[in-house]
Design a protein around this motif. Structure first.
Motif, PDB file in Angstrom:
ATOM      1  N   ALA A 149       0.857  -1.191   0.000  1.00 48.84           N
ATOM      2  CA  ALA A 149       0.000   0.000   0.000  1.00 48.84           C
ATOM      3  C   ALA A 149       0.887   1.233   0.000  1.00 48.84           C
ATOM      4  O   ALA A 149       2.011   1.205   0.507  1.00 48.84           O
ATOM      5  CB  ALA A 149      -0.912  -0.006   1.226  1.00 48.84           C
ATOM      6  N   VAL A 150       0.378   2.296  -0.602  1.00 48.96           N
ATOM      7  CA  VAL A 150       1.113   3.557  -0.615  1.00 48.96           C
ATOM      8  C   VAL A 150       0.199   4.656  -0.079  1.00 48.96           C
ATOM      9  O   VAL A 150      -0.983   4.698  -0.397  1.00 48.96           O
ATOM     10  CB  VAL A 150       1.637   3.894  -2.038  1.00 48.96           C
ATOM     11  CG1 VAL A 150       0.533   3.923  -3.066  1.00 48.96           C
ATOM     12  CG2 VAL A 150       2.398   5.225  -2.036  1.00 48.96           C
ATOM     13  N   GLU A 151       0.791   5.505   0.735  1.00 49.73           N
ATOM     14  CA  GLU A 151       0.029   6.603   1.345  1.00 49.73           C
ATOM     15  C   GLU A 151       0.676   7.938   0.989  1.00 49.73           C
ATOM     16  O   GLU A 151       1.907   8.047   0.974  1.00 49.73           O
ATOM     17  CB  GLU A 151       0.025   6.417   2.866  1.00 49.73           C
ATOM     18  CG  GLU A 151      -0.649   7.558   3.605  1.00 49.73           C
ATOM     19  CD  GLU A 151      -0.812   7.259   5.097  1.00 49.73           C
ATOM     20  OE1 GLU A 151      -0.895   6.072   5.473  1.00 49.73           O
ATOM     21  OE2 GLU A 151      -0.846   8.223   5.867  1.00 49.73           O
ATOM     22  N   ILE A 152      -0.138   8.913   0.710  1.00 47.73           N
ATOM     23  CA  ILE A 152       0.364  10.254   0.409  1.00 47.73           C
ATOM     24  C   ILE A 152       0.275  11.064   1.694  1.00 47.73           C
ATOM     25  O   ILE A 152      -0.829  11.274   2.221  1.00 47.73           O
ATOM     26  CB  ILE A 152      -0.466  10.909  -0.708  1.00 47.73           C
ATOM     27  CG1 ILE A 152      -0.401  10.024  -1.969  1.00 47.73           C
ATOM     28  CG2 ILE A 152       0.024  12.306  -1.002  1.00 47.73           C
ATOM     29  CD1 ILE A 152      -1.641  10.072  -2.789  1.00 47.73           C
ATOM     30  N   PRO A 153       1.414  11.485   2.234  1.00 46.08           N
ATOM     31  CA  PRO A 153       1.388  12.201   3.515  1.00 46.08           C
ATOM     32  C   PRO A 153       0.555  13.487   3.416  1.00 46.08           C
ATOM     33  O   PRO A 153       0.514  14.132   2.372  1.00 46.08           O
ATOM     34  CB  PRO A 153       2.866  12.544   3.762  1.00 46.08           C
ATOM     35  CG  PRO A 153       3.637  11.647   2.871  1.00 46.08           C
ATOM     36  CD  PRO A 153       2.771  11.352   1.693  1.00 46.08           C
ATOM     37  N   MET A 154      -0.098  13.809   4.512  1.00 51.92           N
ATOM     38  CA  MET A 154      -0.913  15.031   4.572  1.00 51.92           C
ATOM     39  C   MET A 154      -0.617  15.738   5.887  1.00 51.92           C
ATOM     40  O   MET A 154      -0.418  15.080   6.907  1.00 51.92           O
ATOM     41  CB  MET A 154      -2.406  14.650   4.515  1.00 51.92           C
ATOM     42  CG  MET A 154      -2.797  13.918   3.248  1.00 51.92           C
ATOM     43  SD  MET A 154      -4.495  13.286   3.279  1.00 51.92           S
ATOM     44  CE  MET A 154      -5.420  14.792   3.434  1.00 51.92           C
ATOM     45  N   VAL A 155      -0.597  17.065   5.865  1.00 52.86           N
ATOM     46  CA  VAL A 155      -0.342  17.795   7.105  1.00 52.86           C
ATOM     47  C   VAL A 155      -1.496  18.729   7.465  1.00 52.86           C
ATOM     48  O   VAL A 155      -1.425  19.472   8.434  1.00 52.86           O
ATOM     49  CB  VAL A 155       0.977  18.621   7.029  1.00 52.86           C
ATOM     50  CG1 VAL A 155       2.175  17.717   6.894  1.00 52.86           C
ATOM     51  CG2 VAL A 155       0.921  19.638   5.890  1.00 52.86           C
TER      52      VAL A 155
END
Ligand code: SAM
Length: 178
Positions: A149-155
């Motif tokens: 799985a791949v996750e796109i970091p969010m802030v």
């Protein structure tokens, strides 16, 4: 420092005519290397956006045979020529068959085991990028069929990105263009 009057701009935006000259004359046939798979879509507009990204990166789009999907793709298709579309009757069965046939199945999802987008290598073998339902994400039964799985970091304050934005970022990365 400001540009002297009459001087050429430092940045020249490439006109559409010039861009067209550099692009393919025809849509790519099925390269069968990279496939975006929004298999549980809710909003047709996201499919149109993903189809454009698929064209840009040379990927195919796999969509379920829901009655409203063909029209949504036709409406969202702002391209002169449409890229490769795979029609899927049974999403879970199709995903299992992709894996059995040797494809790497990558889930685009906020998950504990996910790698961060920046650490995702470009696809070296046939890869299917699975995207989740806009409200419920990737169904639990499909999570078992993922290789990674791949996750796109969010802030920010939002819990997730729009699915077409998330899919486009991952497709660019898998295609090695980002
Ligand atoms: C709106 S999100 C799904 C909602 C989320 N799973 C939830 O339950 O709130 C729709 C899909 O976009 C993708 N997505 C959105 N943001 C993401 C992110 N930051 N990283 C990876 N995938 C993301 C995933 O495929 C997700 O299933």
């Amino acid at each position: 420092m400001s540009r002297p009057a009459g001087a050429a701009p430092a940045i020249r935006v490439r006109p559409r005519r010039e861009l067209r000259r550099d692009r393919r004359r025809a849509a790519h046939a099925c390269w069968d290397h990279l496939i975006a798979a929004p298999l549980w879509p809710l909003h047709g507009a996201n499919l149109g956006t993903l189809l454009r990204t698929c064209d840009a990166v040379g990927a195919c789009l796999a969509v379920p045979r829901f009655p409203w999907v063909p029209e949504a793709l036709a409406r969202g298709n702002t391209l002169r020529r449409r890229s490769c579309v795979h029609w899927v009757n049974d999403p879970l069965g199709w995903l299992a068959r992709q894996r059995d046939a040797g494809s790497r199945v990558v889930g685009v999802e906020l998950a504990d085991e996910a790698v961060r987008l920046a650490d995702l290598p470009a696809a070296r073998t046939r890869t299917v990028a699975v995207l989740g339902h806009e409200a419920h994400g990737i169904p639990a039964e499909a999570l078992d069929l993922l290789d990674a799985a791949v996750e796109i970091p969010m802030v920010g304050t939002g819990t997730s990105l729009n699915v077409a934005v998330a899919g486009s970022l991952v497709l660019y990365r898998l295609a090695g263009l980002l």
